[in-house]
Design a protein around this motif. Structure first.
Motif, PDB file in Angstrom:
ATOM      1  N   VAL A  39       0.933  -1.246  -0.132  1.00 43.03           N
ATOM      2  CA  VAL A  39      -0.206  -0.343   0.118  1.00 43.03           C
ATOM      3  C   VAL A  39       0.756   1.058   0.204  1.00 43.03           C
ATOM      4  O   VAL A  39       0.155   2.157  -0.845  1.00 43.03           O
ATOM      5  CB  VAL A  39      -1.132  -0.170   1.220  1.00 43.03           C
ATOM      6  N   LEU A  40       1.894   1.119   0.897  1.00 39.22           N
ATOM      7  CA  LEU A  40       2.494   2.410   0.955  1.00 39.22           C
ATOM      8  C   LEU A  40       3.050   2.973  -0.511  1.00 39.22           C
ATOM      9  O   LEU A  40       3.417   3.277  -1.003  1.00 39.22           O
ATOM     10  CB  LEU A  40       3.555   2.621   2.250  1.00 39.22           C
ATOM     11  N   PRO A  41       3.841   1.974  -1.112  1.00 39.19           N
ATOM     12  CA  PRO A  41       4.675   1.909  -2.246  1.00 39.19           C
ATOM     13  C   PRO A  41       3.805   2.452  -3.339  1.00 39.19           C
ATOM     14  O   PRO A  41       4.365   3.312  -4.113  1.00 39.19           O
ATOM     15  CB  PRO A  41       6.176   1.398  -2.207  1.00 39.19           C
ATOM     16  N   ALA A  42       2.531   1.973  -2.944  1.00 35.66           N
ATOM     17  CA  ALA A  42       2.214   1.844  -4.709  1.00 35.66           C
ATOM     18  C   ALA A  42       1.192   3.411  -4.467  1.00 35.66           C
ATOM     19  O   ALA A  42       0.794   4.681  -5.373  1.00 35.66           O
ATOM     20  CB  ALA A  42       0.628   0.885  -3.986  1.00 35.66           C
ATOM     21  N   ILE A  43       1.064   3.725  -3.108  1.00 35.85           N
ATOM     22  CA  ILE A  43       0.296   4.795  -3.078  1.00 35.85           C
ATOM     23  C   ILE A  43       1.563   5.985  -3.670  1.00 35.85           C
ATOM     24  O   ILE A  43       0.866   7.065  -4.199  1.00 35.85           O
ATOM     25  CB  ILE A  43      -0.059   5.452  -2.013  1.00 35.85           C
ATOM     26  N   ALA A  44       2.676   6.089  -3.078  1.00 35.37           N
ATOM     27  CA  ALA A  44       4.187   6.731  -3.997  1.00 35.37           C
ATOM     28  C   ALA A  44       4.320   6.281  -5.377  1.00 35.37           C
ATOM     29  O   ALA A  44       4.444   7.935  -5.601  1.00 35.37           O
ATOM     30  CB  ALA A  44       5.094   6.732  -2.990  1.00 35.37           C
ATOM     31  N   ALA A  45       3.834   6.028  -5.176  1.00 32.58           N
ATOM     32  CA  ALA A  45       4.468   5.204  -6.882  1.00 32.58           C
ATOM     33  C   ALA A  45       3.073   6.196  -7.916  1.00 32.58           C
ATOM     34  O   ALA A  45       3.285   6.644  -8.783  1.00 32.58           O
ATOM     35  CB  ALA A  45       3.945   3.806  -7.348  1.00 32.58           C
ATOM     36  N   ALA A  46       1.627   6.677  -7.134  1.00 34.40           N
ATOM     37  CA  ALA A  46       0.930   7.168  -8.011  1.00 34.40           C
ATOM     38  C   ALA A  46       1.675   8.813  -8.000  1.00 34.40           C
ATOM     39  O   ALA A  46       1.003   9.101  -8.961  1.00 34.40           O
ATOM     40  CB  ALA A  46      -0.733   6.008  -6.849  1.00 34.40           C
ATOM     41  N   GLY A  47       1.685   9.036  -6.573  1.00 33.17           N
ATOM     42  CA  GLY A  47       2.305  10.540  -6.520  1.00 33.17           C
ATOM     43  C   GLY A  47       3.009  10.634  -7.419  1.00 33.17           C
ATOM     44  O   GLY A  47       2.946  11.593  -8.042  1.00 33.17           O
ATOM     45  N   GLY A  48       3.662   9.576  -7.539  1.00 32.23           N
ATOM     46  CA  GLY A  48       5.232   9.263  -8.455  1.00 32.23           C
ATOM     47  C   GLY A  48       4.897   9.418 -10.542  1.00 32.23           C
ATOM     48  O   GLY A  48       4.982   9.964 -10.892  1.00 32.23           O
ATOM     49  N   VAL A  49       3.584   9.048 -10.645  1.00 36.53           N
ATOM     50  CA  VAL A  49       2.665   9.244 -11.868  1.00 36.53           C
ATOM     51  C   VAL A  49       1.737  10.498 -12.133  1.00 36.53           C
ATOM     52  O   VAL A  49       2.393  11.380 -13.114  1.00 36.53           O
ATOM     53  CB  VAL A  49       2.406   7.587 -11.994  1.00 36.53           C
ATOM     54  N   ILE A  50       1.025  10.880 -10.828  1.00 36.10           N
ATOM     55  CA  ILE A  50       0.214  11.984 -11.794  1.00 36.10           C
ATOM     56  C   ILE A  50       0.508  13.288 -11.060  1.00 36.10           C
ATOM     57  O   ILE A  50       0.202  13.810 -12.081  1.00 36.10           O
ATOM     58  CB  ILE A  50      -0.939  11.423  -9.779  1.00 36.10           C
ATOM     59  N   VAL A  51       1.819  13.446 -10.545  1.00 37.05           N
ATOM     60  CA  VAL A  51       2.285  14.806 -10.696  1.00 37.05           C
ATOM     61  C   VAL A  51       2.344  15.233 -11.876  1.00 37.05           C
ATOM     62  O   VAL A  51       3.142  15.875 -12.578  1.00 37.05           O
ATOM     63  CB  VAL A  51       2.682  14.824  -8.717  1.00 37.05           C
ATOM     64  N   PRO A  52       3.894  14.068 -11.569  1.00 37.47           N
ATOM     65  CA  PRO A  52       4.577  14.702 -13.353  1.00 37.47           C
ATOM     66  C   PRO A  52       3.682  14.395 -14.740  1.00 37.47           C
ATOM     67  O   PRO A  52       4.468  15.577 -15.248  1.00 37.47           O
ATOM     68  CB  PRO A  52       5.170  12.603 -13.850  1.00 37.47           C
ATOM     69  N   ILE A  53       2.838  13.841 -14.578  1.00 46.63           N
ATOM     70  CA  ILE A  53       1.982  13.963 -15.763  1.00 46.63           C
ATOM     71  C   ILE A  53       1.166  15.775 -15.491  1.00 46.63           C
ATOM     72  O   ILE A  53       1.240  15.903 -17.149  1.00 46.63           O
ATOM     73  CB  ILE A  53       0.328  13.270 -15.758  1.00 46.63           C
ATOM     74  N   ALA A  54       0.592  15.474 -14.319  1.00 44.89           N
ATOM     75  CA  ALA A  54      -0.081  17.242 -14.712  1.00 44.89           C
ATOM     76  C   ALA A  54       1.419  18.530 -14.863  1.00 44.89           C
ATOM     77  O   ALA A  54       1.087  19.313 -15.116  1.00 44.89           O
ATOM     78  CB  ALA A  54      -0.177  17.454 -12.752  1.00 44.89           C
ATOM     79  N   LEU A  55       2.165  17.983 -14.517  1.00 40.84           N
ATOM     80  CA  LEU A  55       3.850  18.814 -14.180  1.00 40.84           C
ATOM     81  C   LEU A  55       3.104  19.102 -16.091  1.00 40.84           C
ATOM     82  O   LEU A  55       3.942  20.144 -16.393  1.00 40.84           O
ATOM     83  CB  LEU A  55       4.480  18.518 -13.893  1.00 40.84           C
ATOM     84  N   TYR A  56       3.501  18.118 -17.172  1.00 40.45           N
ATOM     85  CA  TYR A  56       4.359  17.893 -18.211  1.00 40.45           C
ATOM     86  C   TYR A  56       3.119  18.748 -19.226  1.00 40.45           C
ATOM     87  O   TYR A  56       2.978  19.631 -19.953  1.00 40.45           O
ATOM     88  CB  TYR A  56       4.178  16.116 -18.589  1.00 40.45           C
ATOM     89  N   LEU A  57       2.055  18.046 -18.428  1.00 35.68           N
ATOM     90  CA  LEU A  57       0.425  19.144 -19.236  1.00 35.68           C
ATOM     91  C   LEU A  57       0.293  20.280 -19.183  1.00 35.68           C
ATOM     92  O   LEU A  57      -0.517  20.782 -19.925  1.00 35.68           O
ATOM     93  CB  LEU A  57      -0.833  17.747 -19.012  1.00 35.68           C
ATOM     94  N   VAL A  58       0.574  20.520 -17.874  1.00 41.34           N
ATOM     95  CA  VAL A  58       0.941  21.847 -17.690  1.00 41.34           C
ATOM     96  C   VAL A  58       2.025  23.118 -18.914  1.00 41.34           C
ATOM     97  O   VAL A  58       1.805  24.497 -19.204  1.00 41.34           O
ATOM     98  CB  VAL A  58       1.393  23.011 -16.463  1.00 41.34           C
ATOM     99  N   VAL A  59       2.573  22.418 -18.884  1.00 42.70           N
ATOM    100  CA  VAL A  59       3.876  23.243 -19.947  1.00 42.70           C
ATOM    101  C   VAL A  59       3.459  22.744 -21.640  1.00 42.70           C
ATOM    102  O   VAL A  59       3.116  23.517 -22.225  1.00 42.70           O
ATOM    103  CB  VAL A  59       5.169  22.659 -19.985  1.00 42.70           C
ATOM    104  N   ALA A  60       3.174  21.476 -21.970  1.00 42.10           N
ATOM    105  CA  ALA A  60       2.841  21.186 -23.281  1.00 42.10           C
ATOM    106  C   ALA A  60       1.363  21.266 -23.918  1.00 42.10           C
ATOM    107  O   ALA A  60       1.459  21.463 -24.563  1.00 42.10           O
ATOM    108  CB  ALA A  60       3.091  19.104 -23.024  1.00 42.10           C
ATOM    109  N   VAL A  61       0.727  22.092 -22.616  1.00 42.06           N
ATOM    110  CA  VAL A  61      -1.367  21.771 -23.318  1.00 42.06           C
ATOM    111  C   VAL A  61      -1.522  23.589 -23.449  1.00 42.06           C
ATOM    112  O   VAL A  61      -0.815  23.762 -22.287  1.00 42.06           O
ATOM    113  CB  VAL A  61      -2.424  20.950 -22.620  1.00 42.06           C
ATOM    114  N   PRO A  62      -2.042  24.105 -24.063  1.00 44.52           N
ATOM    115  CA  PRO A  62      -1.917  23.017 -25.785  1.00 44.52           C
ATOM    116  C   PRO A  62      -1.367  23.143 -26.554  1.00 44.52           C
ATOM    117  O   PRO A  62       0.135  23.987 -25.959  1.00 44.52           O
ATOM    118  CB  PRO A  62      -3.287  24.129 -26.340  1.00 44.52           C
TER     119      PRO A  62
END
Length: 380
Positions: free
Chosen positions: A88-111
């Motif tokens: 559970v603990l590494p799974a939650i951390a892994a989820a954060g390590g996926v969601i935040v990079p995606i959000a940052l990328y989309l802020v920069v790359a979209v549109p």
């Protein structure tokens, strides 16, 4: 062979291969290198007719994913992820390590035309992360190593899902079914090893595995998924033996060759203002992973009421986040897949992966060294 099974040397070899690919693509020998990459080899008119670059990305890398899947199967059944509570603990951390990079990328790359690259900064390179940990992490608590290993494995699962779901084109379900059936046959045969005729069974297994890979490739699903399915299907004991036998080849040949091929990017061709794909990945890998993993890990430990004595300190979580930003292998593959239709943007994405991974590597070396010194002093 012992050197190639270590955590340090393969990481150095992988970095050197990527650097060589980037340098080669920007020398007078670049045209020859690109020409070799596009030479077709195999049997015309069959799934085995691929150019050298495709053989590397679809063929050799399937062996790497087979080895990763065998390790994943072990961790899920007998290792650190064998119970939901441990995962559970590494799974939650892994989820954060996926969601935040995606959000940052989309802020920069979209549109823009770079939006398709959002999966690229989500991956963690296990070999590199553990290599940096081995070089700079003497004295770190075993809990941090276990946390990082589980985190990297879960990251690999997410990357595999992205490859399977997002980058399948014009899927031929008949061929996919054939591939799945052959994988099942492979799994059954693996459970017959150890008795009479084991050598013959092993040879048949290799033939079935190659046929399953060809069927998955012909189906339109990325062929590396065949490696994943085979690694999950094989019986554990022969799977671990196969992993042990293949590990030096993966570390010493397959990953360096892939890094060399993927890093063949002519920098002048992407000059004149780098696209949002480059900047999005360059920022999302180091920053997104640290913020996502450390933040989610910190919140999860408190939400799960982990005893204070068993918690990872924020400094240790930041170290894990920095290690998680070393994308390399799977990020390079995702970059090539995401921008297959726009090669110029794809080249910029590859540069972003290399740059972001190197920044993460340097940050990880600094933070891991600091935390290792802290824990050594505390132990003394």
């Amino acid at each position: 062979m012992t050197l190639l099974r270590s955590a340090r040397f393969p990481a150095v070899l992988l970095l050197a291969a990527a650097a060589c690919g980037l340098l080669l693509a920007n020398t007078p020998a670049a045209d020859a290198a690109f020409a070799v990459q596009h030479v077709h080899l195999g049997i015309p008119g069959t799934p085995f007719w691929l150019d050298v670059g495709e053989w590397i990305a679809d063929g050799l890398l399937a062996v790497f994913f087979f080895v990763v899947a065998v390790e994943l199967q072990f961790e899920l059944t007998a290792g650190e992820l064998r119970s939901a509570r441990r995962a559970v603990l590494p799974a939650i951390a892994a989820a954060g390590g996926v969601i935040v990079p995606i959000a940052l990328y989309l802020v920069v790359a979209v549109p823009g035309d770079a939006a398709a690259g959002w999966p690229v900064p989500t991956a963690t390179d296990i070999a590199f992360a553990l290599g940096v940990l081995a070089v700079f992490g003497k004295g770190l608590p075993s809990g941090l190593r276990v946390f990082l290993l589980a985190l990297a494995i879960l990251d690999d699962i997410i990357g595999i899902v992205f490859i399977a779901v997002l980058f399948a084109h014009d899927v031929q379900f008949g061929m996919l079914v054939v591939g799945v059936v052959l994988v099942a046959v492979f799994g059954v045969l693996s459970r017959m090893l150890g008795g009479r005729g084991s050598r013959t069974i092993a040879v048949v297994m290799v033939v079935v595995a190659v046929a399953a890979w060809a069927a998955v490739l012909a189906s339109g699903v990325h062929a590396t998924i065949a490696g994943v399915m085979l690694g999950l299907a094989i019986a554990q004991r022969p799977g671990l033996r196969a992993r042990h036998a293949l590990e030096p080849w993966v570390n010493g040949l397959i990953l360096p060759v892939f890094a060399l091929s993927a890093a063949l990017v002519a920098i002048p061709s992407v000059g004149g203002g780098l696209s949002a794909a480059f900047w999005g990945i360059l920022i999302a890998l180091p920053v997104g992973k640290i913020v996502g993993i450390a933040g989610a890990g910190w919140i999860a430990q408190r939400a799960l009421r982990v005893p204070a004595a068993s918690r990872l300190a924020m400094g240790d979580l930041v170290a894990a986040g920095a290690l998680g930003g070393i994308g390399f292998t799977v990020s390079l593959l995702l970059a090539n897949l995401a921008f297959a239709a726009t090669p110029l943007v794809g080249d910029e994405a590859v540069l972003g992966v290399l740059g972001g991974s190197v920044i993460s590597l340097v940050l990880a070396a600094v933070v891991v060294s600091w935390r290792a010194r802290h824990h050594r002093r505390a132990a003394a």
